[in-house]
Scaffold this motif. Sequence first.
Motif, PDB file in Angstrom:
ATOM      1  N   MET B   1      57.929  10.200  96.931  1.00 55.20           N
ATOM      2  CA  MET B   1      58.387   9.588  95.696  1.00 55.20           C
ATOM      3  C   MET B   1      57.206   9.351  94.756  1.00 55.20           C
ATOM      4  O   MET B   1      56.171   8.866  95.183  1.00 55.20           O
ATOM      5  CB  MET B   1      59.023   8.238  96.061  1.00 55.20           C
ATOM      6  CG  MET B   1      59.514   7.460  94.880  1.00 55.20           C
ATOM      7  SD  MET B   1      61.302   7.435  94.849  1.00 55.20           S
ATOM      8  CE  MET B   1      61.574   6.551  93.356  1.00 55.20           C
ATOM      9  N   GLN B   2      57.395   9.741  93.480  1.00 55.21           N
ATOM     10  CA  GLN B   2      56.299   9.560  92.531  1.00 55.21           C
ATOM     11  C   GLN B   2      56.581   8.406  91.576  1.00 55.21           C
ATOM     12  O   GLN B   2      57.715   8.195  91.156  1.00 55.21           O
ATOM     13  CB  GLN B   2      56.084  10.846  91.739  1.00 55.21           C
ATOM     14  CG  GLN B   2      55.498  11.954  92.613  1.00 55.21           C
ATOM     15  CD  GLN B   2      55.115  13.182  91.814  1.00 55.21           C
ATOM     16  OE1 GLN B   2      55.395  13.288  90.620  1.00 55.21           O
ATOM     17  NE2 GLN B   2      54.456  14.119  92.477  1.00 55.21           N
ATOM     18  N   TYR B   3      55.512   7.684  91.287  1.00 58.86           N
ATOM     19  CA  TYR B   3      55.608   6.549  90.371  1.00 58.86           C
ATOM     20  C   TYR B   3      54.591   6.714  89.257  1.00 58.86           C
ATOM     21  O   TYR B   3      53.491   7.238  89.471  1.00 58.86           O
ATOM     22  CB  TYR B   3      55.309   5.236  91.098  1.00 58.86           C
ATOM     23  CG  TYR B   3      56.316   4.871  92.169  1.00 58.86           C
ATOM     24  CD1 TYR B   3      57.383   4.027  91.892  1.00 58.86           C
ATOM     25  CD2 TYR B   3      56.180   5.369  93.464  1.00 58.86           C
ATOM     26  CE1 TYR B   3      58.304   3.673  92.874  1.00 58.86           C
ATOM     27  CE2 TYR B   3      57.095   5.031  94.450  1.00 58.86           C
ATOM     28  CZ  TYR B   3      58.150   4.183  94.151  1.00 58.86           C
ATOM     29  OH  TYR B   3      59.051   3.839  95.132  1.00 58.86           O
ATOM     30  N   LEU B   4      54.969   6.246  88.072  1.00 60.61           N
ATOM     31  CA  LEU B   4      54.033   6.184  86.950  1.00 60.61           C
ATOM     32  C   LEU B   4      53.450   4.777  86.904  1.00 60.61           C
ATOM     33  O   LEU B   4      54.190   3.795  86.882  1.00 60.61           O
ATOM     34  CB  LEU B   4      54.766   6.478  85.630  1.00 60.61           C
ATOM     35  CG  LEU B   4      53.937   6.291  84.354  1.00 60.61           C
ATOM     36  CD1 LEU B   4      52.828   7.338  84.270  1.00 60.61           C
ATOM     37  CD2 LEU B   4      54.828   6.360  83.115  1.00 60.61           C
ATOM     38  N   LEU B  30      42.410   7.022  96.359  1.00 59.21           N
ATOM     39  CA  LEU B  30      43.746   7.594  96.136  1.00 59.21           C
ATOM     40  C   LEU B  30      43.792   9.053  96.572  1.00 59.21           C
ATOM     41  O   LEU B  30      44.764   9.502  97.191  1.00 59.21           O
ATOM     42  CB  LEU B  30      44.129   7.476  94.658  1.00 59.21           C
ATOM     43  CG  LEU B  30      44.385   6.061  94.135  1.00 59.21           C
ATOM     44  CD1 LEU B  30      44.559   6.083  92.612  1.00 59.21           C
ATOM     45  CD2 LEU B  30      45.611   5.442  94.789  1.00 59.21           C
ATOM     46  N   VAL B  31      42.708   9.773  96.256  1.00 58.26           N
ATOM     47  CA  VAL B  31      42.642  11.186  96.635  1.00 58.26           C
ATOM     48  C   VAL B  31      42.564  11.298  98.155  1.00 58.26           C
ATOM     49  O   VAL B  31      43.329  12.039  98.774  1.00 58.26           O
ATOM     50  CB  VAL B  31      41.429  11.875  95.966  1.00 58.26           C
ATOM     51  CG1 VAL B  31      41.265  13.299  96.510  1.00 58.26           C
ATOM     52  CG2 VAL B  31      41.589  11.877  94.445  1.00 58.26           C
ATOM     53  N   ALA B  32      41.672  10.498  98.755  1.00 60.32           N
ATOM     54  CA  ALA B  32      41.449  10.584 100.204  1.00 60.32           C
ATOM     55  C   ALA B  32      42.726  10.247 100.979  1.00 60.32           C
ATOM     56  O   ALA B  32      42.993  10.821 102.036  1.00 60.32           O
ATOM     57  CB  ALA B  32      40.310   9.639 100.610  1.00 60.32           C
ATOM     58  N   GLU B  33      43.516   9.302 100.448  1.00 60.63           N
ATOM     59  CA  GLU B  33      44.704   8.868 101.188  1.00 60.63           C
ATOM     60  C   GLU B  33      45.975   9.628 100.792  1.00 60.63           C
ATOM     61  O   GLU B  33      47.069   9.310 101.253  1.00 60.63           O
ATOM     62  CB  GLU B  33      44.911   7.358 100.995  1.00 60.63           C
ATOM     63  CG  GLU B  33      43.810   6.543 101.670  1.00 60.63           C
ATOM     64  CD  GLU B  33      43.948   5.046 101.426  1.00 60.63           C
ATOM     65  OE1 GLU B  33      44.947   4.627 100.787  1.00 60.63           O
ATOM     66  OE2 GLU B  33      43.050   4.308 101.860  1.00 60.63           O
ATOM     67  N   GLY B  34      45.802  10.611  99.908  1.00 61.86           N
ATOM     68  CA  GLY B  34      46.937  11.474  99.581  1.00 61.86           C
ATOM     69  C   GLY B  34      47.918  10.905  98.568  1.00 61.86           C
ATOM     70  O   GLY B  34      49.035  11.397  98.451  1.00 61.86           O
ATOM     71  N   GLY B  74      45.977   3.870  79.704  1.00 59.77           N
ATOM     72  CA  GLY B  74      45.768   4.948  80.656  1.00 59.77           C
ATOM     73  C   GLY B  74      46.893   4.922  81.666  1.00 59.77           C
ATOM     74  O   GLY B  74      47.789   4.082  81.567  1.00 59.77           O
ATOM     75  N   PHE B  75      46.852   5.856  82.599  1.00 61.44           N
ATOM     76  CA  PHE B  75      47.963   5.898  83.567  1.00 61.44           C
ATOM     77  C   PHE B  75      47.550   6.635  84.826  1.00 61.44           C
ATOM     78  O   PHE B  75      46.570   7.392  84.829  1.00 61.44           O
ATOM     79  CB  PHE B  75      49.180   6.576  82.943  1.00 61.44           C
ATOM     80  CG  PHE B  75      48.921   8.014  82.597  1.00 61.44           C
ATOM     81  CD1 PHE B  75      49.185   9.016  83.527  1.00 61.44           C
ATOM     82  CD2 PHE B  75      48.367   8.366  81.363  1.00 61.44           C
ATOM     83  CE1 PHE B  75      48.907  10.346  83.214  1.00 61.44           C
ATOM     84  CE2 PHE B  75      48.086   9.687  81.063  1.00 61.44           C
ATOM     85  CZ  PHE B  75      48.355  10.679  81.985  1.00 61.44           C
ATOM     86  N   TRP B  76      48.290   6.363  85.874  1.00 62.00           N
ATOM     87  CA  TRP B  76      48.208   7.155  87.098  1.00 62.00           C
ATOM     88  C   TRP B  76      49.601   7.700  87.399  1.00 62.00           C
ATOM     89  O   TRP B  76      50.599   7.015  87.136  1.00 62.00           O
ATOM     90  CB  TRP B  76      47.815   6.286  88.292  1.00 62.00           C
ATOM     91  CG  TRP B  76      46.381   5.878  88.414  1.00 62.00           C
ATOM     92  CD1 TRP B  76      45.362   6.634  88.896  1.00 62.00           C
ATOM     93  CD2 TRP B  76      45.817   4.591  88.117  1.00 62.00           C
ATOM     94  NE1 TRP B  76      44.186   5.895  88.908  1.00 62.00           N
ATOM     95  CE2 TRP B  76      44.439   4.647  88.436  1.00 62.00           C
ATOM     96  CE3 TRP B  76      46.330   3.398  87.609  1.00 62.00           C
ATOM     97  CZ2 TRP B  76      43.584   3.555  88.278  1.00 62.00           C
ATOM     98  CZ3 TRP B  76      45.479   2.320  87.445  1.00 62.00           C
ATOM     99  CH2 TRP B  76      44.119   2.401  87.764  1.00 62.00           C
ATOM    100  N   VAL B  77      49.668   8.872  87.938  1.00 63.11           N
ATOM    101  CA  VAL B  77      50.906   9.329  88.571  1.00 63.11           C
ATOM    102  C   VAL B  77      50.566   9.446  90.050  1.00 63.11           C
ATOM    103  O   VAL B  77      49.653  10.184  90.427  1.00 63.11           O
ATOM    104  CB  VAL B  77      51.366  10.702  88.021  1.00 63.11           C
ATOM    105  CG1 VAL B  77      52.610  11.180  88.771  1.00 63.11           C
ATOM    106  CG2 VAL B  77      51.638  10.613  86.527  1.00 63.11           C
ATOM    107  N   LEU B  78      51.261   8.649  90.870  1.00 64.67           N
ATOM    108  CA  LEU B  78      50.877   8.572  92.278  1.00 64.67           C
ATOM    109  C   LEU B  78      52.071   8.789  93.187  1.00 64.67           C
ATOM    110  O   LEU B  78      53.219   8.505  92.824  1.00 64.67           O
ATOM    111  CB  LEU B  78      50.253   7.202  92.592  1.00 64.67           C
ATOM    112  CG  LEU B  78      48.995   6.817  91.808  1.00 64.67           C
ATOM    113  CD1 LEU B  78      48.539   5.428  92.216  1.00 64.67           C
ATOM    114  CD2 LEU B  78      47.875   7.836  92.001  1.00 64.67           C
ATOM    115  N   GLN B  79      51.749   9.262  94.367  1.00 58.92           N
ATOM    116  CA  GLN B  79      52.743   9.452  95.410  1.00 58.92           C
ATOM    117  C   GLN B  79      52.733   8.219  96.314  1.00 58.92           C
ATOM    118  O   GLN B  79      51.681   7.803  96.774  1.00 58.92           O
ATOM    119  CB  GLN B  79      52.340  10.702  96.222  1.00 58.92           C
ATOM    120  CG  GLN B  79      53.294  11.107  97.299  1.00 58.92           C
ATOM    121  CD  GLN B  79      54.567  11.712  96.712  1.00 58.92           C
ATOM    122  OE1 GLN B  79      54.506  12.461  95.747  1.00 58.92           O
ATOM    123  NE2 GLN B  79      55.703  11.352  97.289  1.00 58.92           N
TER     124      GLN B  79
END
Lengths: 439, 109
Positions: B1-4, B30-34, B74-79
Amino acid sequence: MTDVREAITRVHYQEWARVVASLTRRFGDLDVAEEAAAEAFATAVERWPADGVPPNPGAWLTTTANRKAIDRIRRESKRDGKQMEARLLYDDDPPEPSGAIGDERLRLIFTCCHPALAMQTRVALTLRMVGGLTVPEIARAFLVPETTMEKRITRAKGKIKAARIPYRVPSAEDLPARISGVLTVLFLVFNEGYLATGPGTDPVRHDLTAEAIRLTRLIRALMPQDGEVAGLLALMLLTEARRTARVSASGELVALGEQDRGAWDAPLIAEGHRLVRERLAARVAPGRYQILAAIAAVHTSARDARDTDWSQVVALYDQLVHLDPSPIIALNRAIAVAELDGPEMALAAVGRLEDTLAGYHAYHAARADLLRRLGRSSQARAAYGKAIELAGNTAEIAYLTRRRDQLGKHLRRASPPSPPRGQPGAAGARIRKGEHNPV
Amino acid sequence: MQYLFSVIDDTAGLATPDEMAAIDAFNDRLVAEGHWVFAGGLESPSTATVIDNRGGEALFTDGPFLESKEHLAGFWVLQAADLDEALKLAAEGSKACNRKVEVRPFRGE
C-alpha cells in the motif's frame, strides 16, 4: 413470545460484538460486517418467535450473518468485477478462545479506537460496532442529528478501509498507549452519562453509564492483567454506585457530603473495593485510573461523610498531580485540601488555576463554595453566577442556583472559624462539605 | 500500500543544514527498509504557476492555487503495510524535517 423477545435482547447484548468482530476478520470490511450482523439480528427477530430460539444462538447468528455478507459481496462482485469473489474462497481461521489477547472483539475495539480517528468518531464507532447501539440511539446520546451521526460513522468506516487502519491488537510496544486510548473513549462515554449536558436531558444518563461499564467489563475480561483497565472499571463502579443518591427527587445535585449513603449500591461498592484491593496487592505503580479509583474507594469507605480520610484523599491527589499535572486534577486536589487545611488554603490553590480554567464551570463552582465558607458572600454570589452560566447539567444548575440564592438570604453572616491544620477529623466535623467532584 | 506524505510548512524558510542532514539519514533508512518509492522537496509557493485549460484556452496564473499560511514544502511517496506503519514513518519524518506531515493513502491498489 416475551421470552423470545427477551432472549433476542440478551443475545444481542452478548453476541453483537462477537458477530461483527468475526465477520470483520473474515471479510476485512467493517461496513459489510456491520450490515450483515444487523441483517442477521433482524432475521432472528423475524424467525425465532415461530421457529424457537436455536440451541446455540451465537453460532446461528454468525452463520446467518456470514451468509448475508457473502450475498452482498456476490452482488457487488457481479457489479464490480470478479476480484472480490476470491475473498470468499478461503474460510476463516479457527475461532479463538475468549479471554485471550487474541479475542476478535479486542481487534474490533482497537480498530474503533484508533488514534487516527477523531475522538468523537472513536466514541461513536465503538458504541455502534462494539456496543451494538443503533445510529439513532448514538445520535440521541450525543445530541446530534441522526444524519450527522450516520455521516460520521460512514466516513470513519471509509477511512478505516481506504487508509488501511489495521484490524489487530497492537504490538506489545504500542499496547500501553493504545489501551489508554481505548480507556479514554470508555471514560468519555461514562462521563457523558454521568454528567449529561443539555437543557432537555436527564441529569444522569443511565443508558450511557451502563454501556460504558459493560464495555469496560468486556475489556477487563479480555485483559485481566492490565491495571488501568481494572482501575477504570473500579472507578466507574464506585461512581455508578452513588448514582441514585446523587440527584434529589426534585432533580437537584446532592453534594457528596450530603448524600444518603444508605442509598448507595452496596454490591457495586464491594466489587469496586475488591478491584482496588487487587491493584494494591499487585504492588505495581498505579496509573491515573487506579489512583482515581482509590480516591473513590476512600470516599465510599466512610459510613459518614465526617469519617472521610481526607489526608488519604489529598495524598492520592498528590500522587495523581505527579502523574497528570492537568489543571482539573489540581482543582480537585484543592477541593480536598479545603477539608484538610481549610478553605483559605484551598482558595489560594484554586486561584492559581484561573488562567487555564476560567471557562470551566467547576472552577467557578469550587471558588464559589470556598468563598461562601469564608463568608465572602458577594464574591461567592458572583462566582456561583459564573458557574451557573457555564454549567450544562440540569441537576448541577439547580444545585448551584439554590446555593447562590441561599446566600442572598444570609448576607454578611459571620464566617465559620477556620479549622486547625492537620486535623482532618475535626475539620470534617466542623465544616460543611462542598461539592467534591468524584471523578 | 502506498501513502503520500505531504510536508506542511508554516515557516517561510527552507530546511536548515541540520534538518537536511536528518532528512538524508531518514531517506537512507527508507531505502534500506524498502519503504522508499519517491520523494522531493519543493521550491517556495511563490515560484508556482497555475494553469487552467478547461475552457479551451490555457490560462496562466502567477502564484499558488491557494494562498494560505501553510503550504506544501515537499513530499514522500512511501510503501507501508498499513496505516500504523505509515503513521510511524510519518512521526519519524516529521521529526527529521521538523515540520508537520499529512498522511494520505493512494487510491486503489
